[in-house]
Design an enzyme around this catalytic site. Structure first.
Site, PDB file in Angstrom:
ATOM      1  N   ASP A  42       0.866  -1.171   0.000  1.00 19.89           N
ATOM      2  CA  ASP A  42       0.000   0.000   0.000  1.00 19.89           C
ATOM      3  C   ASP A  42       0.911   1.232   0.000  1.00 19.89           C
ATOM      4  OD1 ASP A  42      -3.238   0.547   1.566  1.00 19.89           O
ATOM      5  OD2 ASP A  42      -2.094   1.774   0.153  1.00 19.89           O
TER       6      ASP A  42
HETATM    7  C1  GLC Z   1      -4.356   4.331  -0.083  1.00 22.69           C
HETATM    8  C2  GLC Z   1      -5.226   3.146   0.216  1.00 22.69           C
HETATM    9  C3  GLC Z   1      -5.264   2.127  -0.886  1.00 22.69           C
HETATM   10  C4  GLC Z   1      -5.103   2.826  -2.212  1.00 22.69           C
HETATM   11  C5  GLC Z   1      -3.697   3.391  -2.267  1.00 22.69           C
HETATM   12  C6  GLC Z   1      -3.436   4.157  -3.560  1.00 22.69           C
HETATM   13  O1  GLC Z   1      -3.718   4.791   1.049  1.00 22.69           O
HETATM   14  O2  GLC Z   1      -5.027   2.455   1.435  1.00 22.69           O
HETATM   15  O3  GLC Z   1      -6.503   1.438  -0.773  1.00 22.69           O
HETATM   16  O4  GLC Z   1      -5.318   1.924  -3.285  1.00 22.69           O
HETATM   17  O5  GLC Z   1      -3.418   4.214  -1.151  1.00 22.69           O
HETATM   18  O6  GLC Z   1      -4.217   5.318  -3.577  1.00 22.69           O
END
Ligand code: GLC
Length: 745
Positions: free
Chosen positions: A268
Site C-alpha cells: 500500500d
Molecule cells: C491508499 C489506500 C489504498 C489505495 C492506495 C493508492 O492509502 O489504502 O486502498 O489503493 O493508497 O491510492
C-alpha cells in the site's frame, strides 16, 4: 469508444518464454526498476520521473490520469528506455471512473454479482480511455465495524457474499483473460484483516486468531486468487505484531505456498517505509529487507527498494535470486495484459460526456442498492397524482457531489442527477406540473451544520404539503480512508430537524445517504419510511425517485448489520452463541430490573443491560412494496455424506399485487465442531422475480465442501455432525430444518 486493445490470448508457455527472454537482457538495476511504482505529477512529466522511466527505474506510475501525460509516460518508456518495457498506470477506480456507481457497500446491498460485474466493466472501459490499465480494486476487507470509515469501500460483513461479489468485480475489471478491449488489471486489497482495526480506527492494530483469519477474513481473498486476480495489495495494518507489508506468513506461506497465487503483490502507499513507524525495523534498508523477504513484489511510492535492494543483495542480506521471480511476476502480468503487443499504448482520452448506456447501468445499480428499512402505513410508494404539494428537505437532496461518495477521484459533479432533480423530473412526467408542486428547502448548509436555516418557511411548506421527503445522512468526506467515527448518529442538528418536522404530523419519508450503517434508534419513531441509499453515485437521483414513486420496487438487502448503539459493536449475524446465549426469555433491559435485585437474580446471558441484544436491522434485511410468503421447505434427505448432494427447495409466494424481486438467502449452523462455530453462516442466495400473486419454487444444493472450515487441526474440511438450515428473507427470519452430515473417517 473502444480501445483497440484486442489481442489474442497469450499462452502461459509463451508468456514464460517472453519473460525469460526479456529478463535475460535486464540489468539488476532495471530489474529493481520494475519493482518501483512512482507517483505521477497529475498533468505533467517532472524531470525526476522522466529520468526514472528513461533509465528503466519505474515499473508503474500511480495517479496520473491526464491522457496526454499518460501517453507521454508510455512513449518515454517504450521509446527512450533501453528495453522499452511498458508501464502499469495505476489508479483507484473503486466504484466508477467518470460514471460513478454506488459505493461498494451499497453495491453489495444488491446481492447481485451481475450488477457488480457490469459496474466494474463500465469503470474499466472508462478508465482505460485515459490510459489507466490497473485499478486498486476490489476492496474485499471483511468489515464488521461501522465506525471504520473504509466500511464504505467494502462489500460488507460476510465472507460468502464478499467472495461472490469480489470475484464478480475482478471479472468485470479483467474480463475472462484480458483480451477484451475494456480489460484492466484488478487488485485484491488489503491483504489481510485490515477491517478488524481496533475501535474502528483506521490503520490501527488488528488481533485476529488464525482460525478467524482463515474462516472469515481470508475467504474473499482466496476466492479472488482462484478467480485469477492479477494483483494483491498488502494492508497498512499490523496483524498479530507483524504489519502485512512485512509479513512473510501472509505474503509467501499463505499466498504463494498454499494458494499458488501467480500474480504480483504491491504494497500500500508507503506501507513499506511505514514498517519503521510501526516499529518493526529501524532503518529504511531494514524495511526493504522485511518487505522483500516477506514477498512484496512492488513498492508503492516509497523508495526503499530503489535505494537499498542493490546494497542488500551485494552484502548478502537478501537472496538476489528472488529478484528474478519478483520481476517475472510483474512482467508476466504486463505480457498477459497485452501491453507489449499494443505497440503505441496510446489512449484516446475520455470524451466530454459520459456514455448514456453507462448512466443507465449506474442507475439500475443504484436502484438495486437502495434498502427499504421502514415503510409504516405503506406511506411508500408516493403517488404524485394524488398530491398537491411535496416538500423536499435536506442538505443532501440537491448535491451532485456528495451523492457520489468516497473514493471518486475522477468522478465529476456535473454528470450527476441529484435526488431533488430526479424527483422533480419524475413528478413532472407523471402529472401536469400544476397538479403537484415540489418545494425544496436545504435546511442545513452541510450535513454537519448545527443550525436549521429558514425553519419557519420550511414548516409553512410542510404544512401545505401532502408528504415530506427528508434527504439526510453523511457528507461523503465522513467515510472512506482515515475518516472514522466514534458515534454513528446523524451528524449535526439532523435529529432536531427530523423531530421538529415530525411534530407537524405529515407523512415523512427519510432518505439516508451514508458511507456506513448509522444508529437510527432515535430516528425511527419520528419518520414513516426509511430508504437507505448509501452514496448512490451519479444516477442516485433518478434511481431514488423511481423507488420513492413506485416506478421501481426496492429489492436491496443489507450486506452489514445495523447496530442499535455503538456499544454493541462488533455486532454481526454470524457471531458465536457463547456458552450462555441470550434470548428473549433470559434478557432484561435495565429499566425492568427490580430495585435491589440480587446479583444472580437476573439470569446470566451474553447481553447488555441497556440495549436489546439484536441489531437494529439484521444482515440480509430489506423491505419491498411486495410481500413474500415462504412455505414448504423440503430437503432431499436429512442425512447426507461427502459423496452426496443435499437438495433443498422452498416455495415463495408474492402475496401482493406488486411485482418484485426477492433475494432468498440460505444459512446453516454447524452445531458441534472441533472449534466453536458461528450461530449462522450464509451459504447461498438467489434473486427471483415474482409477479404479484405468483409462486415459485427456489432450489438450493449443499455439498460437504460447502460446510468445510479450518478446524482445530488447521486443515480445511467438513466435520461430521448436526446442522440446521434456514431459508428466508434475511439472517433473522426463515424456515428451518435439521440435517446431519455423515463423514466416515
Ligand atoms: C491508499 C489506500 C489504498 C489505495 C492506495 C493508492 O492509502 O489504502 O486502498 O489503493 O493508497 O491510492
Amino acid at each position: 469508444m473502444d480501445i483497440n486493445n484486442n489481442h489474442k490470448v497469450i499462452s502461459d508457455n509463451e508468456i514464460d518464454e517472453r519473460v525469460t527472454r526479456l529478463l535475460s537482457k535486464m540489468t539488476q538495476e532495471e530489474k529493481i526498476g520494475q519493482l518501483c511504482q512512482l507517483s505521477g505529477a497529475e498533468g505533467w512529466v517532472p524531470d525526476h520521473l522522466r529520468h526514472a522511466i528513461q533509465s528503466g527505474m519505474a515499473g508503474s506510475v500511480i495517479n496520473e490520469v491526464d491522457v496526454n501525460t499518460v501517453n507521454e509516460l508510455q512513449r518515454i518508456a517504450l521509446e527512450e528506455s533501453r528495453l522499452g518495457i511498458p508501464l502499469l498506470i495505476g489508479r483507484d477506480v473503486i466504484h466508477g471512473y467518470k460514471t460513478i456507481f454506488p459505493i461498494p457497500l451499497g453495491q453489495a446491498a444488491s446481492w447481485s454479482a451481475d450488477t457488480v460485474e457490469k459496474g466494474a466493466m463500465v469503470a474499466a472501459r472508462e478508465a482505460k480511455l485515459n490510459g489507466v490499465n490497473w485499478t486498486f480494486a476490489p476492496m474485499i476487507d471483511i468489515s464488521r465495524d461501522p465506525r471504520w470509515g473504509r466500511i464504505a469501500e467494502s462489500l460488507g460483513e460476510d465472507p460468502f457474499l464478499c467472495a461472490q461479489l469480489g470475484t464478480a468485480m475482478v471479472k468485470g475489471f479483467q474480463g475472462d483473460d484480458f483480451t477484451q478491449d475494456h480489460a484492466i488489471a484488478a487488485c485484491a486489497k488489503h491483504f489481510c484483516g485490515y477491517g478488524a482495526a481496533e475501535s474502528g480506527r483506521d490503520y490501527c492494530t488488528t488481533n485476529i486468531p488464525e482460525n478467524e483469519l482463515r474462516n472469515v477474513y481470508m475467504v474473499p481473498f482466496k476466492a479472488a486468487s482462484d478467480a485469477g486476480v492479477a494483483t494483491f495489495m498488502s494492508s497498512f495494518s499490523d496483524i498479530d505484531g507483524i504489519p502485512a507489508s512485512g509479513n512473510q506468513w501472509l505474503m509467501t506461506d499463505i499466498l504463494r505456498d498454499e494458494w499458488q497465487f501467480d500474480g504480483f503483490v504491491v504494497s500500500d502507499w508507503e506501507s513499506i517505509s511505514q514498517l519503521m513507524i510501526h516499529g518493526l525495523c529501524e532503518h529504511p534498508w531494514d524495511a526493504a529487507k522485511e518487505a522483500y523477504n516477506a514477498g512484496i513484489d512492488m513498492e508503492m511510492v516509497s523508495t526503499t527498494y530503489r535505494d537499498h535492494l542493490s546494497g542488500l543483495m551485494a552484502n548478502g542480506e537478501v537472496d538476489g535470486d528472488k529478484l528474478d521471480t519478483m520481476v517475472s511476476r510483474i512482467l508476466a502480468i504486463k505480457f498477459k495484459m497485452g501491453l507489449f503487443d499494443n505497440p503505441n499504448n496510446t489512449a484516446p482520452g475520455f470524451p466530454e460526456h459520459v456514455d448514456p448506456a453507462h448512466l443507465s447501468i449506474a442507475k439500475q445499480a443504484a436502484i438495486e442498492s437502495c434498502v427499504l428499512l421502514q415503510n409504516n402505513h405503506s406511506v411508500l410508494p408516493l403517488n404524485a397524482r394524488q398530491m398537491q404539494k411535496l416538500t423536499v428537505v435536506g442538505p443532501l437532496a440537491d448535491d451532485g457531489y456528495e451523492q457520489l461518495g468516497t473514493w471518486i477521484f475522477d468522478g465529476e459533479e456535473r454528470h450527476s442527477t441529484t435526488i431533488l432533480r430526479g424527483i422533480e423530473e419524475l413528478v413532472a412526467s407523471q402529472t401536469d406540473s400544476q397538479d403537484c408542486t415540489v418545494a425544496y428547502h436545504r435546511a442545513m448548509q452541510t450535513s454537519r451544520s448545527d443550525q436549521i436555516d429558514q425553519l419557519e418557511q420550511i414548516q409553512q411548506s410542510v404544512a401545505e404539503s401532502d408528504a415530506v421527503v427528508l434527504v439526510l445522512g453523511e457528507e461523503s468526506i465522513l467515510s472512506g480512508e482515515a475518516h472514522c467515527r466514534a458515534e454513528l448518529n446523524l451528524p449535526g442538528c439532523q435529529q432536531q430537524l427530523i423531530e421538529t418536522l415530525s411534530s407537524q404530523n405529515k407523512p415523512i419519508v427519510l432518505v439516508i445517504l451514508a458511507g456506513r450503517p448509522l444508529t437510527l434508534e432515535a430516528v425511527i419513531p419520528h419518520v414513516d419510511a426509511i430508504l437507505y441509499a448509501w452514496h448512490p453515485g451519479t444516477m442516485g437521483g433518478p434511481a431514488i425517485a423511481e423507488l420513492l414513486f413506485g416506478v421501481a420496487n426496492p429489492s436491496g438487502k443489507l450486506p452489514v448489520s445495523f447496530p442499535r448503539k455503538v456499544g454493541q459493536i462488533p455486532i454481526y449475524y454470524s457471531q458465536k452463541e457463547s456458552g450462555k446465549p441470550v434470548n428473549d426469555h433470559n434478557f432484561m433491559m435495565m429499566q425492568d430490573i427490580p430495585v435491589r435485585a440480587a446479583q444472580t437474580s437476573l439470569g446470566m446471558a451474553a447481553s447488555h443491560l441497556d440495549t436489546h441484544f439484536t441489531p437494529q436491522f439484521p444482515f440480509g434485511f430489506g423491505l419491498s412494496y411486495a410481500s413474500y410468503h415462504y412455505s414448504n421447505l423440503r430437503l432431499s434427505q436429512h442425512q447426507f455424506t461427502v459423496e452426496e448432494t443435499l437438495n433443498l427447495s422452498v416455495d415463495i409466494t408474492n402475496t401482493s399485487d406488486v411485482d418484485g424481486v426477492e433475494i432468498v438467502q440460505l444459512y446453516i449452523r454447524d452445531h458441534v465442531g472441533s472449534i466453536t462455530r458461528p450461530a449462522k453462516e450464509l451459504k447461498g442466495f438467489k434473486s427471483i422475480a415474482l409477479k404479484g400473486g405468483e409462486q415459485q419454487t427456489v432450489n438450493f444444493a449443499l455439498r460437504s465442501d460447502d460446510l468445510a472450515f479450518y478446524g482445530r487441526d488447521r486443515t480445511f474440511k467438513a466435520e461430521t455432525g448436526r446442522f440446521t438450515v434456514w431459508i428466508g428473507p434475511n439472517s433473522a427470519d426463515g424456515l428451518s430444518a435439521d440435517f446431519e452430515l455423515i463423514i466416515n473417517e
